[in-house]
Write an enzyme that holds these catalytic residues in place. Structure first.
Site, PDB file in Angstrom:
ATOM      1  N   HIS A 180      40.175  44.728  38.744  1.00  0.00           N
ATOM      2  CA  HIS A 180      39.057  43.990  38.876  1.00  0.00           C
ATOM      3  C   HIS A 180      37.923  44.235  38.153  1.00  0.00           C
ATOM      4  O   HIS A 180      37.173  45.088  38.183  1.00  0.00           O
ATOM      5  CB  HIS A 180      38.405  44.066  40.220  1.00  0.00           C
ATOM      6  N   LEU A 181      37.928  43.308  37.028  1.00  0.00           N
ATOM      7  CA  LEU A 181      37.235  43.586  35.723  1.00  0.00           C
ATOM      8  C   LEU A 181      35.868  42.481  35.603  1.00  0.00           C
ATOM      9  O   LEU A 181      36.240  41.458  35.029  1.00  0.00           O
ATOM     10  CB  LEU A 181      37.800  43.573  34.302  1.00  0.00           C
ATOM     11  N   ARG A 205      29.692  39.656  54.222  1.00  0.00           N
ATOM     12  CA  ARG A 205      30.113  40.586  53.350  1.00  0.00           C
ATOM     13  C   ARG A 205      29.320  41.880  53.638  1.00  0.00           C
ATOM     14  O   ARG A 205      27.877  41.787  53.559  1.00  0.00           O
ATOM     15  CB  ARG A 205      29.976  40.427  51.864  1.00  0.00           C
ATOM     16  N   ARG A 237      31.486  37.813  26.452  1.00  0.00           N
ATOM     17  CA  ARG A 237      31.555  36.771  25.626  1.00  0.00           C
ATOM     18  C   ARG A 237      30.653  37.258  24.296  1.00  0.00           C
ATOM     19  O   ARG A 237      31.399  36.982  23.192  1.00  0.00           O
ATOM     20  CB  ARG A 237      31.023  35.430  26.106  1.00  0.00           C
ATOM     21  N   ASP A 246      27.639  41.399  28.192  1.00  0.00           N
ATOM     22  CA  ASP A 246      28.277  40.071  28.594  1.00  0.00           C
ATOM     23  C   ASP A 246      29.582  40.191  27.616  1.00  0.00           C
ATOM     24  O   ASP A 246      29.258  40.162  26.276  1.00  0.00           O
ATOM     25  CB  ASP A 246      27.701  38.695  28.355  1.00  0.00           C
ATOM     26  N   GLY A 277      38.224  40.056  33.648  1.00  0.00           N
ATOM     27  CA  GLY A 277      39.873  40.036  33.780  1.00  0.00           C
ATOM     28  C   GLY A 277      40.467  38.738  33.765  1.00  0.00           C
ATOM     29  O   GLY A 277      41.479  38.254  33.146  1.00  0.00           O
ATOM     30  N   GLU A 278      39.748  37.727  34.415  1.00  0.00           N
ATOM     31  CA  GLU A 278      40.177  36.569  34.295  1.00  0.00           C
ATOM     32  C   GLU A 278      39.821  35.467  32.855  1.00  0.00           C
ATOM     33  O   GLU A 278      40.702  34.572  32.870  1.00  0.00           O
ATOM     34  CB  GLU A 278      39.467  35.710  35.442  1.00  0.00           C
ATOM     35  N   GLY A 334      35.439  38.048  36.509  1.00  0.00           N
ATOM     36  CA  GLY A 334      34.892  37.302  35.419  1.00  0.00           C
ATOM     37  C   GLY A 334      35.473  37.827  34.071  1.00  0.00           C
ATOM     38  O   GLY A 334      36.099  37.009  33.231  1.00  0.00           O
ATOM     39  N   ASN A 380      26.580  36.701  51.779  1.00  0.00           N
ATOM     40  CA  ASN A 380      26.689  37.808  50.757  1.00  0.00           C
ATOM     41  C   ASN A 380      25.266  38.146  50.539  1.00  0.00           C
ATOM     42  O   ASN A 380      24.415  37.556  49.829  1.00  0.00           O
ATOM     43  CB  ASN A 380      27.524  37.658  49.492  1.00  0.00           C
ATOM     44  N   ARG A 401      27.090  49.958  34.373  1.00  0.00           N
ATOM     45  CA  ARG A 401      27.165  51.375  34.720  1.00  0.00           C
ATOM     46  C   ARG A 401      28.187  51.957  33.977  1.00  0.00           C
ATOM     47  O   ARG A 401      29.185  51.454  33.327  1.00  0.00           O
ATOM     48  CB  ARG A 401      27.714  51.138  36.290  1.00  0.00           C
ATOM     49  N   HIS A 430      34.976  46.432  46.200  1.00  0.00           N
ATOM     50  CA  HIS A 430      35.618  45.267  45.779  1.00  0.00           C
ATOM     51  C   HIS A 430      37.175  45.322  46.829  1.00  0.00           C
ATOM     52  O   HIS A 430      37.775  44.662  46.302  1.00  0.00           O
ATOM     53  CB  HIS A 430      36.116  45.494  44.327  1.00  0.00           C
ATOM     54  N   GLU A 477      36.592  36.052  46.809  1.00  0.00           N
ATOM     55  CA  GLU A 477      36.207  37.020  47.858  1.00  0.00           C
ATOM     56  C   GLU A 477      35.783  36.084  49.140  1.00  0.00           C
ATOM     57  O   GLU A 477      35.930  36.677  50.160  1.00  0.00           O
ATOM     58  CB  GLU A 477      34.902  38.021  47.336  1.00  0.00           C
TER      59      GLU A 477
HETATM   60  P1  ADP Z   1      30.152  40.270  39.173  1.00  0.00           P
HETATM   61  O1  ADP Z   1      30.612  41.449  39.229  1.00  0.00           O
HETATM   62  O2  ADP Z   1      28.643  39.995  38.865  1.00  0.00           O
HETATM   63  O3  ADP Z   1      30.756  39.182  40.439  1.00  0.00           O
HETATM   64  P2  ADP Z   1      31.805  38.535  37.563  1.00  0.00           P
HETATM   65  O4  ADP Z   1      33.215  38.948  38.298  1.00  0.00           O
HETATM   66  O5  ADP Z   1      31.423  37.168  37.806  1.00  0.00           O
HETATM   67  O6  ADP Z   1      30.704  39.567  37.912  1.00  0.00           O
HETATM   68  O7  ADP Z   1      31.793  38.725  35.944  1.00  0.00           O
HETATM   69  C1  ADP Z   1      30.898  38.445  35.244  1.00  0.00           C
HETATM   70  C2  ADP Z   1      31.415  38.928  33.736  1.00  0.00           C
HETATM   71  O8  ADP Z   1      32.198  38.221  33.400  1.00  0.00           O
HETATM   72  C3  ADP Z   1      30.221  38.460  32.705  1.00  0.00           C
HETATM   73  O9  ADP Z   1      29.175  39.280  32.451  1.00  0.00           O
HETATM   74  C4  ADP Z   1      31.175  38.320  31.595  1.00  0.00           C
HETATM   75  O10 ADP Z   1      31.209  39.705  30.782  1.00  0.00           O
HETATM   76  C5  ADP Z   1      32.590  38.262  31.904  1.00  0.00           C
HETATM   77  N1  ADP Z   1      32.531  36.922  31.282  1.00  0.00           N
HETATM   78  C6  ADP Z   1      32.588  35.709  32.026  1.00  0.00           C
HETATM   79  N2  ADP Z   1      32.975  34.546  31.576  1.00  0.00           N
HETATM   80  C7  ADP Z   1      33.632  35.148  30.397  1.00  0.00           C
HETATM   81  C8  ADP Z   1      34.379  34.485  29.135  1.00  0.00           C
HETATM   82  N3  ADP Z   1      34.596  33.138  29.093  1.00  0.00           N
HETATM   83  N4  ADP Z   1      35.040  35.269  28.392  1.00  0.00           N
HETATM   84  C9  ADP Z   1      34.634  36.509  28.517  1.00  0.00           C
HETATM   85  N5  ADP Z   1      34.115  37.246  29.571  1.00  0.00           N
HETATM   86  C10 ADP Z   1      33.429  36.401  30.443  1.00  0.00           C
END
Ligand code: ADP
Length: 397
Positions: free
Chosen positions: A208-209, A91, A286, A284, A334-335, A332, A7, A241, A180, A385
């Site tokens: 996909h968040l 990718r 978190r 972020d 969403g999970e 990130g 990628n 964004r 995505h 991915e």
């Molecule tokens: P990318 O679009 O860069 O691939 P990711 O899918 O890895 O992004 O998501 C990154 C985001 O996920 C981080 O900026 C953060 O906001 C969020 N994230 C990661 N871990 C956690 C967590 N434990 N709790 C809440 N949000 C999280």
């Protein structure tokens, strides 16, 4: 067969070596600051120590040479020679209307990818540089391009056209493409598989968040709508964004702040989203979740606005598909962000959604977080991915 998944960004390159028989990642890593002072490579063999090495990388060819060196060297390598790498999966961000599926890379395909450079000026040229670098170093290894846009090519015209003069579509192919796609495809298929249902019989919404965020409607195994557009700027509120805004805001800010179009695009791409909306508290989740729990009004406003937008898109896709069977959260946020999932699902009473909070707070692989009597199934499915790219590569070579 071992598949090297690449990628490639403008100054970075992420890689994974995946054994397609076991579908396990054997080694992965990242090259950063390519072409900039202080380049470094992070390399992690599965089960081994992560190594970070600072070393000059004037260009992507050198970066890939270092990746191949790391994968094959005697001490930390995971394969004896490059012969043990059966194929490379790349990718590629934008396939325009040229590619509705992954494809084996040849000169004609590279030309067609180059034709899409205008549509993704930051990404496609970098993807091509990565392809060229691999071609130079592994001339006999087959390569496959997997496009972020391909899965969305099944959208009907009414979903992909904008209310703009038609000549812009004819001249420049201005339309919704969506991104995505690899993730939306992987997660929607996995949902059907996990539930033991036929993919072609389901109406699925995938949220996909991540840092970038998009949502898609997948009806009977085909994408029928998605929130990102010509570029990844449209749709949901993202890390930095803006997502959807009134286009006239651009002119308004330009006049008020004396800014040109490039400066405004930088604001919309890099300084907006939850970062901007939280008055620069954080991009972020978190930090936003922690802030919200401590009573920080910037954090609360941001989370509420973010989740409202997600819920609004879900509603529009329920309308587009005349119903929904499964809603999936991935990437990130969403999970991991149980609070975000809760706040989004609070809007979904009309779909008979009921969340099992114990399941929602469990960290695990794929999981159903709705209660058994919930009328719509809600799931958390970690996206992968790289594995999806490796599978596509194996299928084609
Ligand atoms: P990318 O679009 O860069 O691939 P990711 O899918 O890895 O992004 O998501 C990154 C985001 O996920 C981080 O900026 C953060 O906001 C969020 N994230 C990661 N871990 C956690 C967590 N434990 N709790 C809440 N949000 C999280």
């Amino acid at each position: 067969m071992n598949i090297l998944v690449i990628n490639c960004g403008s100054s970075s390159l992420k890689f994974q070596l995946i054994d397609s028989d076991t579908e396990k990642c054997i080694a992965k890593g990242l090259c950063e600051r390519i072409g900039i002072d202080g380049s470094m490579i992070t390399y992690a063999p599965e089960g081994g120590e992560k190594e970070v090495t600072t070393t000059p990388m004037p260009d992507h060819t050198e970066a890939i040479r270092l990746v191949l060196e790391a994968l094959t060297n005697e001490k930390t390598g995971v394969v004896k020679s490059l012969d043990e790498i059966g194929a490379v999966g790349h990718r590629v961000v934008h396939g325009g209307e040229n590619f509705a599926a992954s494809t084996v890379i040849n000169d004609e395909v590279m030309k067609a990818i180059e034709e899409c450079n205008d549509l993704a000026p930051l990404h496609n040229p970098a993807n091509l540089i990565g392809i060229n670098a691999c071609k130079e170093l592994m001339p006999n290894t087959p390569m496959v391009a997997v496009f972020d846009t391909a899965f969305h090519q099944t959208m009907p015209e009414e979903a992909y056209m904008y209310g703009l003069p038609y000549e812009y579509y004819q001249k420049y192919k201005i339309r919704r493409y969506g991104f995505h796609g690899t993730s939306h495809s992987f997660v929607s298929k996995k949902a059907a598989e996990d539930l033991g249902k036929n993919y072609e019989d389901l109406k699925i919404i995938v949220c996909h968040l991540g840092n970038g965020a998009s949502i898609s409607a997948v009806k009977n195994g085909k994408c029928v709508d998605t929130s990102m557009g010509l570029t990844p700027l449209e749709g949901l509120i993202m890390g930095t964004r803006s997502g959807d805004i009134d286009p006239a805001i651009i002119e308004f800010i330009a006049h008020k702040e004396g800014k040109n179009i490039d400066e405004i695009m930088t604001i919309l791409n890099k300084k907006s989203g939850v970062l901007g909306l939280s008055d620069n508290l954080s991009s972020d989740f978190r930090d936003l979740e922690a802030g919200h729990n401590e009573g920080n009004a910037n954090a609360t406003r941001t989370l509420k606005t973010y989740c409202y937008r997600v819920a609004k898109y879900i509603g529009s896709y329920v309308a587009a598909m005349n119903g929904v069977d499964v809603i999936c959260f991935t990437a990130g946020v969403g999970e991991n962000a149980a609070l975000v999932r809760t706040m989004v699902c609070e809007y979904l009473g009309y779909l008979g959604v009921a969340i099992d909070q114990e399941a929602n707070h469990k960290r695990s692989e794929d999981i159903v977080i709705s209660t058994p009597d919930s009328k719509t199934t809600v799931m958390v499915i970690p996206t992968n991915e790289e594995l999806a790219i490796a599978r596509e590569t194996v299928r084609l070579v």
